[in-house]
Design an enzyme around this catalytic site. Structure first.
Site, short mmCIF file in Angstrom:
data_model
loop_
_atom_site.label_atom_id
_atom_site.label_comp_id
_atom_site.label_asym_id
_atom_site.label_seq_id
_atom_site.Cartn_x
_atom_site.Cartn_y
_atom_site.Cartn_z
N VAL A 21 0.91 -0.87 0.17
CA VAL A 21 -0.23 0.12 -0.16
C VAL A 21 0.82 1.02 0.19
O VAL A 21 -0.10 2.56 -0.68
CB VAL A 21 -0.93 0.08 1.13
CG1 VAL A 21 -1.95 -1.10 1.06
CG2 VAL A 21 -0.17 0.15 2.00
N TYR A 68 2.64 5.55 16.81
CA TYR A 68 0.96 5.10 16.04
C TYR A 68 -0.25 6.02 15.84
O TYR A 68 -0.48 5.59 14.74
CB TYR A 68 0.72 3.86 16.72
CG TYR A 68 -0.47 2.91 16.41
CD1 TYR A 68 -0.49 2.01 14.85
CD2 TYR A 68 -1.46 2.68 17.10
CE1 TYR A 68 -2.12 1.53 14.89
CE2 TYR A 68 -2.63 2.08 17.13
CZ TYR A 68 -3.24 1.36 15.60
OH TYR A 68 -3.71 0.41 15.05
N THR A 86 -3.39 -7.83 16.65
CA THR A 86 -3.01 -7.75 18.35
C THR A 86 -2.85 -8.96 19.50
O THR A 86 -1.99 -8.30 20.64
CB THR A 86 -4.14 -7.49 18.67
OG1 THR A 86 -5.16 -7.99 18.26
CG2 THR A 86 -4.83 -5.57 17.85
#
Length: 251
Positions: A61, A152, A190
């Protein structure tokens, strides 16, 4: 069934986790999809499982040329793309004093730049074909702060802001842009940060007393991709079990 009949979608980060849940839900509702991911084996296996309405492409991406190739592939294979689920992303924790610039840049390239390039890549097709829906994956860390997440969270706040600007710019062209803000979701991304113990700790901080699952996120992507949400543009929607009702996880 059939809420996405006639729709053509790109799902980035679609090989596993939330992306795979979105891909399954899209095909179940009648869409034809391209699963775009760097994880070749997992992505191809999912596409094979979902059948002829799903196709896998290996995709970075953060690479503009890769985006151009993906959109051209979709337009040729299934028809003009009408939904972009801008879901790809990575999670890295780090203290401000110690997190390296290389990791900060990696977060920026995949999360923020990747999201921008995706919007840029599909806009021309959507505009020429009467509009579409772009759904950008932010996070509860795009709504409130948490210690150890500065780099983040910067990308997720940026996605929130880009979504607002894009909604204003692209709305007159019939293109809706909205952001989704998941809380703690049980996915491979996660789980790598603590496994079952992290899930149990996260659940203890959620008013519903459980972490989420991809199946909790996918219905919102179906809704935002469908004509049912035709008057929703520039919205930010939390899917977090109530965490951001008052504070984020670090509050």
């Amino acid at each position: 069934m059939g809420r996405l009949d006639g729709k053509v979608a790109i799902v980035t980060g679609g090989a596993q986790g939330q992306g795979a849940g979105i891909a399954r839900a899209y095909v179940a509702e009648g869409a034809r999809i391209v699963i775009a991911d760097v994880a070749k084996d997992e992505g191809q296996a999912l596409a094979d499982q979902l059948g002829p309405d799903a196709h896998f492409v290996q995709h970075d991406v953060s690479d503009a040329a890769s985006w151009t190739a993906v959109v051209e592939d979709v337009n040729t294979r299934f028809g003009p793309v009408s939904i972009l689920a801008n879901n790809a992303g990575i999670l890295r924790f780090g203290d401000i004093e110690r997190q390296g610039a290389d990791e900060v840049e990696l977060l920026w390239r995949i999360n923020q730049l990747g999201c921008f390039l995706g919007m840029q890549a599909v806009t021309r097709t959507m505009r020429k074909n009467g509009g579409g829906s772009i759904i950008n994956a932010s996070s509860v860390e795009g709504l409130a702060g948490m210690a150890g997440c500065t780099a983040y969270a910067a990308t997720k706040w940026a996605i929130r802001g880009m979504t607002k600007c894009a909604a204003m710019e692209l709305g007159p062209k019939g293109i809706r842009v909205n952001s989704v803000h998941p809380g703690m979701i049980d996915t491979p991304m996660t789980r790598v940060h603590g496994g079952d113990a992290a899930m149990e700790f996260g659940a203890s901080k959620v008013p519903l007393r459980r972490v989420g699952h991809p199946e909790d996120i996918a219905p919102l992507y179906v809704f935002l991709g469908s004509d049912e949400s035709a008057y929703i543009n520039g919205a930010e929607i939390a899917v977090d079990g109530g965490v951001t009702s008052t504070h984020a996880f670090g509050g």
